[in-house]
Design a protein around this motif. Structure first.
Motif, PDB file in Angstrom:
ATOM      1  N   ARG A   1      73.430  28.597  16.421  1.00  0.00           N
ATOM      2  CA  ARG A   1      73.261  30.031  16.655  1.00  0.00           C
ATOM      3  C   ARG A   1      73.244  30.806  15.344  1.00  0.00           C
ATOM      4  O   ARG A   1      72.481  31.765  15.189  1.00  0.00           O
ATOM      5  CB  ARG A   1      74.382  30.556  17.554  1.00  0.00           C
ATOM      6  CG  ARG A   1      74.265  30.114  18.977  1.00  0.00           C
ATOM      7  CD  ARG A   1      74.833  31.122  19.951  1.00  0.00           C
ATOM      8  NE  ARG A   1      76.149  31.589  19.590  1.00  0.00           N
ATOM      9  CZ  ARG A   1      77.282  30.925  19.811  1.00  0.00           C
ATOM     10  NH1 ARG A   1      77.214  29.728  20.354  1.00  0.00           N
ATOM     11  NH2 ARG A   1      78.444  31.429  19.485  1.00  0.00           N
TER      12      ARG A   1
ATOM     13  N   LEU B   1      69.924  30.436  13.816  1.00  0.00           N
ATOM     14  CA  LEU B   1      68.867  31.116  14.557  1.00  0.00           C
ATOM     15  C   LEU B   1      68.791  32.607  14.233  1.00  0.00           C
ATOM     16  O   LEU B   1      67.766  33.242  14.511  1.00  0.00           O
ATOM     17  CB  LEU B   1      69.077  30.927  16.065  1.00  0.00           C
ATOM     18  CG  LEU B   1      68.718  29.555  16.632  1.00  0.00           C
ATOM     19  CD1 LEU B   1      69.109  29.483  18.105  1.00  0.00           C
ATOM     20  CD2 LEU B   1      67.235  29.269  16.456  1.00  0.00           C
TER      21      LEU B   1
ATOM     22  N   PHE C   1      65.325  34.351  13.933  1.00  0.00           N
ATOM     23  CA  PHE C   1      64.961  35.388  14.900  1.00  0.00           C
ATOM     24  C   PHE C   1      64.443  36.641  14.198  1.00  0.00           C
ATOM     25  O   PHE C   1      63.435  37.240  14.613  1.00  0.00           O
ATOM     26  CB  PHE C   1      66.176  35.736  15.769  1.00  0.00           C
ATOM     27  CG  PHE C   1      65.997  36.974  16.595  1.00  0.00           C
ATOM     28  CD1 PHE C   1      65.291  36.932  17.784  1.00  0.00           C
ATOM     29  CD2 PHE C   1      66.521  38.191  16.165  1.00  0.00           C
ATOM     30  CE1 PHE C   1      65.106  38.083  18.546  1.00  0.00           C
ATOM     31  CE2 PHE C   1      66.349  39.334  16.923  1.00  0.00           C
ATOM     32  CZ  PHE C   1      65.638  39.281  18.110  1.00  0.00           C
TER      33      PHE C   1
ATOM     34  N   ALA D   1      63.872  32.148  20.477  1.00  0.00           N
ATOM     35  CA  ALA D   1      65.033  31.925  19.609  1.00  0.00           C
ATOM     36  C   ALA D   1      66.256  32.676  20.126  1.00  0.00           C
ATOM     37  O   ALA D   1      67.377  32.145  20.129  1.00  0.00           O
ATOM     38  CB  ALA D   1      64.704  32.374  18.183  1.00  0.00           C
TER      39      ALA D   1
ATOM     40  N   ALA E   1      69.838  31.037  21.573  1.00  0.00           N
ATOM     41  CA  ALA E   1      71.143  31.451  21.053  1.00  0.00           C
ATOM     42  C   ALA E   1      72.067  31.906  22.172  1.00  0.00           C
ATOM     43  O   ALA E   1      73.265  31.567  22.186  1.00  0.00           O
ATOM     44  CB  ALA E   1      70.953  32.566  20.026  1.00  0.00           C
TER      45      ALA E   1
END
Length: 301
Positions: free
Chosen positions: A121, A124, A128, A149, A153
């Motif tokens: 996460r 990401l 993102f 994305a 997450a």
């Protein structure tokens, strides 16, 4: 009759003394030889006859030697006991570098599935942002990748905590990194949406202000106890995720209207649950102070 005593004249006792050696009787040496031969022939003799010696193997010989050494020396049993104790202590002693190995295992336990999802996460978040702002931030294709994305997450956020509690994978790293990852992905999405003009800044301010304020409040009252997550808080998180995800996608028509209502519900839940957490924190602090005063009064009495 000459008057010579019978013993001197070869009487019965004298005859026995003279006849014994002369007629091949037992001398001390031959008597010991015969006794040894009889002992060897006897299978159950105390000396352990020849048959027993022949039948016994090397292990039996060593055992017999050990038992004879033990019985012959009073201090041998004590020496054996000391040696056995030393050997036992040596076998139970931790190997050299055992503490370092244990520390390495504890350090390696950080790399469990729950923490790996949390790290995913965190990784990401920049991915993102790049996808969200690619090509000016208004390309539906790039917005779709950004939504993927964001969705990954949010989904991993549902599983990492459950896995950590279920399989005893809770670590200090997870306690710190998990809330940071949650706030980071949500904050990045809200700021990007407001920067692109898709979401009012006041909505972003309310949501982020509430999240940061409640996190700080938890740290302030942690000395008195832990504020548990409520059902309203979990519903708020779900509603926020759905609303932000709908805003990330380039929706039009009635779906664009629907996402507005979903975001409105998320804002309401954000405010209501935030006030509930503040109330719980105040009650928890008062209870903690009262318990401390009571404990001090008991110690003074």
């Amino acid at each position: 009759m000459t008057g010579v005593p019978a013993s001197a004249a070869g009487g019965p006792s004298g005859a026995r003394r003279v006849k014994g050696p002369a007629s091949g009787g037992l001398t001390p040496a031959s008597g010991r030889a015969l006794a040894r031969e009889a002992r060897d022939r006897a299978p159950g003799g105390s000396g352990g006859g020849k048959a027993r010696r022949d039948a016994s193997g090397p292990g039996d010989v060593r055992a017999a030697a050990a038992s004879s050494a033990t019985s012959s020396s009073p201090s041998s049993s004590e020496d054996t006991g000391i040696a056995g104790t030393a050997e036992a202590q040596g076998s139970t002693r931790a190997p050299r570098g055992g503490k370092i190995a244990a520390a390495a295992v504890d350090q390696a336990s950080v790399w469990n599935i729950a923490n790996l999802l949390t790290m995913l996460r965190l990784l990401l978040v920049p991915a993102f942002v790049m996808l969200m702002l690619a090509d000016g931030g208004y390309d539906p294709a790039w917005r779709s990748f950004a939504w993927a994305a964001f969705a990954i997450a949010m989904i991993t956020d549902l599983f990492d905590g459950h896995l950590a509690r279920t399989y005893n994978l809770v670590t200090d790293f997870g306690k710190i990194a998990d809330p940071i990852a949650d706030k980071a992905i949500m904050g990045a999405a809200l700021i990007c949406l407001s920067a692109l003009g898709d979401l009012p800044w006041w909505v972003t301010g309310v949501i982020l202000g509430r999240e940061l304020g409640i996190t700080l409040l938890r740290f302030l009252v942690i000395r008195y106890g832990v504020i548990p997550a409520s059902r309203g808080g979990k519903l708020k998180t779900l509603t926020q995720g759905v609303a932000v995800g709908m805003y990330v996608l380039a929706l039009t028509g009635w779906l664009a209207t629907l996402r507005w209502w979903v975001m409105a519900a998320a804002v309401v839940l954000t405010v209501v649950t935030g006030l509930d957490y503040v109330k719980q924190a105040i009650v928890l602090r008062r209870q903690g102070i009262a318990e401390r005063k009571a404990a001090l009064e008991e110690t003074e009495e």
